[in-house]
Motif scaffolding. Structure first.
Motif, short mmCIF file in Angstrom:
data_model
loop_
_atom_site.label_atom_id
_atom_site.label_comp_id
_atom_site.label_asym_id
_atom_site.label_seq_id
_atom_site.Cartn_x
_atom_site.Cartn_y
_atom_site.Cartn_z
N VAL A 20 0.83 -1.20 0.00
CA VAL A 20 0.00 0.00 0.00
C VAL A 20 0.87 1.25 0.00
O VAL A 20 0.62 2.21 -0.75
CB VAL A 20 -0.95 0.00 1.21
N LEU A 21 1.92 1.27 0.83
CA LEU A 21 2.79 2.44 0.90
C LEU A 21 3.51 2.68 -0.41
O LEU A 21 3.76 3.83 -0.79
CB LEU A 21 3.80 2.27 2.04
N THR A 22 3.87 1.59 -1.09
CA THR A 22 4.55 1.74 -2.38
C THR A 22 3.69 2.54 -3.34
O THR A 22 4.19 3.42 -4.05
CB THR A 22 4.85 0.35 -2.98
N ASP A 23 2.40 2.27 -3.35
CA ASP A 23 1.49 3.00 -4.22
C ASP A 23 1.27 4.42 -3.72
O ASP A 23 1.31 5.38 -4.50
CB ASP A 23 0.17 2.25 -4.31
N TYR A 24 1.06 4.56 -2.42
CA TYR A 24 0.76 5.87 -1.85
C TYR A 24 1.93 6.83 -2.00
O TYR A 24 1.76 8.02 -2.31
CB TYR A 24 0.39 5.72 -0.38
N LEU A 25 3.16 6.33 -1.80
CA LEU A 25 4.35 7.17 -1.88
C LEU A 25 4.91 7.26 -3.30
O LEU A 25 5.94 7.90 -3.53
CB LEU A 25 5.43 6.63 -0.94
N ARG A 26 4.28 6.55 -4.24
CA ARG A 26 4.68 6.57 -5.65
C ARG A 26 6.10 6.03 -5.87
O ARG A 26 6.93 6.64 -6.53
CB ARG A 26 4.53 7.97 -6.23
N TYR A 27 6.35 4.88 -5.29
CA TYR A 27 7.48 4.01 -5.65
C TYR A 27 8.86 4.50 -5.22
O TYR A 27 9.61 3.78 -4.58
CB TYR A 27 7.48 3.72 -7.16
N LYS A 28 9.24 5.70 -5.63
CA LYS A 28 10.63 6.11 -5.43
C LYS A 28 11.07 6.07 -3.97
O LYS A 28 12.16 5.56 -3.66
CB LYS A 28 10.86 7.50 -6.02
N PRO A 29 10.30 6.62 -3.01
CA PRO A 29 10.74 6.52 -1.60
C PRO A 29 10.94 5.07 -1.13
O PRO A 29 11.83 4.79 -0.33
CB PRO A 29 9.61 7.21 -0.83
N VAL A 30 10.12 4.16 -1.64
CA VAL A 30 10.25 2.76 -1.24
C VAL A 30 11.49 2.15 -1.89
O VAL A 30 12.14 1.27 -1.31
CB VAL A 30 8.98 1.98 -1.60
N ILE A 31 11.83 2.57 -3.11
CA ILE A 31 13.07 2.13 -3.74
C ILE A 31 14.27 2.55 -2.90
O ILE A 31 15.21 1.78 -2.70
CB ILE A 31 13.17 2.71 -5.16
#
Length: 488
Positions: free
Chosen positions: A72-83
């Motif tokens: 869910v966070l990957t989508d909410y934060l739009r990928y780059k922060p999770v990368i």
């Protein structure tokens, strides 16, 4: 009117190049092939039993617990922060491995590595939010290939350094940590996506896109070769389809309802259900083998007493798995009729290889068994991906594999709790592989019975159709009555 506004023709090149560089350095891990020998060194103060039954299970638990919120966070934060989080967690894990000592700190390291595994989804999802669908196949090939090349190259380098230069295992971890730092540097140059799966969708008109041609989906399916194919599958964009009601795009709950409706429709096919069940159960068992095979190697040939070739074996196994996956595209059989028989046969091969690895006293036979396991699984998982994908749209393809991934993790967690964990049966490493062999033998038996039923049903159906065709022919062309009087 084209409802999908494609970026400029060269707009996909920059993010793809940066992501490939990031992927190469994040997957260049010479340390991974020698993790267990490193943890078995006297400086770490760990026994093989502690590593297998107390340290390694933490990875499975953390992976399962972190995957849903990370998705869910990957989508909410739009990928780059999770990368960025992915590579930071990777670096933190290696810092604990390098400078930590004792069971607790090694468990902390495994917890952070669970974060690494869960956040890996962002790597595969990012590029599809940045490029138009006509480039999906190309960028999929690039991003997947670079990770395989990096992993293989890291394993080869590790083996060369250990065997020829006789470097300490800790040096391999410093190299991996340095590569993680380089990957972090490249991650800062990734453009920020403007849209995501459902928190940052565009308007109906902008979100509308044509589905990929079936051949493109199948070609992509055949490119998924590693232990983690399921992560790539989650990267599809279920939120980008055209919705009948524009208000539904603005509510996550509405999207969730649509996902449930899609799942109900997808899993109404028995064919899909059985292939998905094999995928989930086999992947769970395979990941257990990957997670604990080095412990078995350490038991068969302790690194303190003999030369080990973990890096060379991992490189060869990765290459063999890639060849096995590639060969699927050239096998011409009726998968609907013989596919589950193939699952049964090769699952039996995996079971036999695991039994062989358990009972043999030779480390080389154990290595050979591992090569057989990895090649057979890569061959089968490619077929399974192909068969599941063939009848699904792009969005459903993502959804089914997301569910299959989570189910696989749940099964793996149950196996870990019962078989490995010290609060469960706390089995020795050799007994564990006996269990894993039996596990795949059961899978083989179930699908063998399924395949016999399918073949028998097909035979009966063919006979019925043949009889019906004969009756239809007779009704169309009735035979003339014979004149028996001419006989006399």
């Amino acid at each position: 009117m084209n409802c999908f506004r494609s970026p400029p023709s060269n707009s996909w090149v920059y993010p793809t190049v940066i992501l490939c560089l990031y992927g190469f350095f994040s997957m260049f891990r010479p340390s991974e092939s020698f993790l267990i020998p490193f943890l078995s060194e006297p400086s770490k103060n760990l026994t093989t039993t502690e590593i297998a039954n107390e340290v390694l299970p933490v990875w499975t638990y953390s992976y399962l617990a972190i995957l849903p919120p990370v998705f869910v966070l990957t989508d909410y934060l739009r990928y780059k922060p999770v990368i960025v989080l992915y590579v930071v967690a990777f670096a933190v894990s290696y810092l604990f491995l390098l400078f930590g000592r004792g069971v607790v700190l090694m468990q902390v390291a495994e917890f952070f590595f669970g974060i690494v595994s869960a956040t890996e989804i962002a790597y595969f999802a990012y590029i599809y939010s940045m490029v138009s669908p006509e480039h999906y196949q190309k960028v999929s090939s690039y991003c997947r290939s670079v990770t395989l090349v990096a992993y293989t190259a890291g394993s080869v380098l590790a083996q060369l350094l250990v065997s020829l230069a006789n470097v300490p295992y800790s040096y391999l971890f410093f190299i991996s940590l340095a590569c993680a730092s380089v990957a972090f540097f490249f991650s800062l140059f990734l453009p920020m996506p403007k849209k995501s799966m459902f928190f940052h969708t565009k308007s109906d008109r902008e979100a509308c896109q044509k589905p990929l041609e079936q051949g493109t989906v199948l070609e992509e399916a055949q490119n998924h070769k590693r232990a983690h194919p399921e992560l790539f599958a989650n990267s599809r964009n279920p939120g980008d389809r055209e919705l009948s009601n524009p208000a539904q795009e603005k509510t996550a709950l509405r999207h969730f309802v649509h996902w449930l409706q899609d799942l109900k429709e997808c899993y109404s096919s028995k064919h899909l259900v059985y292939w998905s069940l094999w995928w989930a159960f086999a992947t769970a068992g395979y990941n257990q083998v990957l997670n604990y095979v080095q412990v078995l190697w350490e038991h068969k040939a302790p690194s303190q007493d003999a030369s080990i070739y973990n890096g060379a074996v991992e490189a060869a196994a990765t290459f063999g798995g890639a060849l096995a996956s590639f060969s699927v595209g050239y096998v011409k059989v009726s998968w609907d009729l013989l596919g589950e028989l193939g699952l049964a046969v090769f699952s039996a091969v995996i079971a036999g290889a695991l039994f062989l690895m358990n009972y043999t006293l030779s480390i080389w036979v154990c290595y050979a068994g591992y090569l057989l396991v990895k090649s057979s699984y890569s061959f089968l998982i490619t077929i399974a991906v192909f068969q599941i994908a063939v009848n699904l749209s792009l969005e459903r393809y993502a959804l089914v594999f997301g569910i299959d991934t989570f189910i696989s993790l749940v099964i793996q967690t149950i196996i870990t709790v019962i078989v490995v964990d010290q609060r469960g049966l706390n089995l020795s490493i050799t007994t564990q592989f006996l269990v894993y062999g039996s596990y795949f033998a059961v899978i083989a038996g179930v699908f063998l019975m399924r395949s016999i039923y399918i073949l028998y049903s097909a035979k009966c159906q063919k006979e019925v159709q043949s009889l019906a065709a004969t009756q239809s022919l007779n009704e169309t062309h009735p035979q003339e009555p014979r004149d028996v009087s001419t006989k006399f």
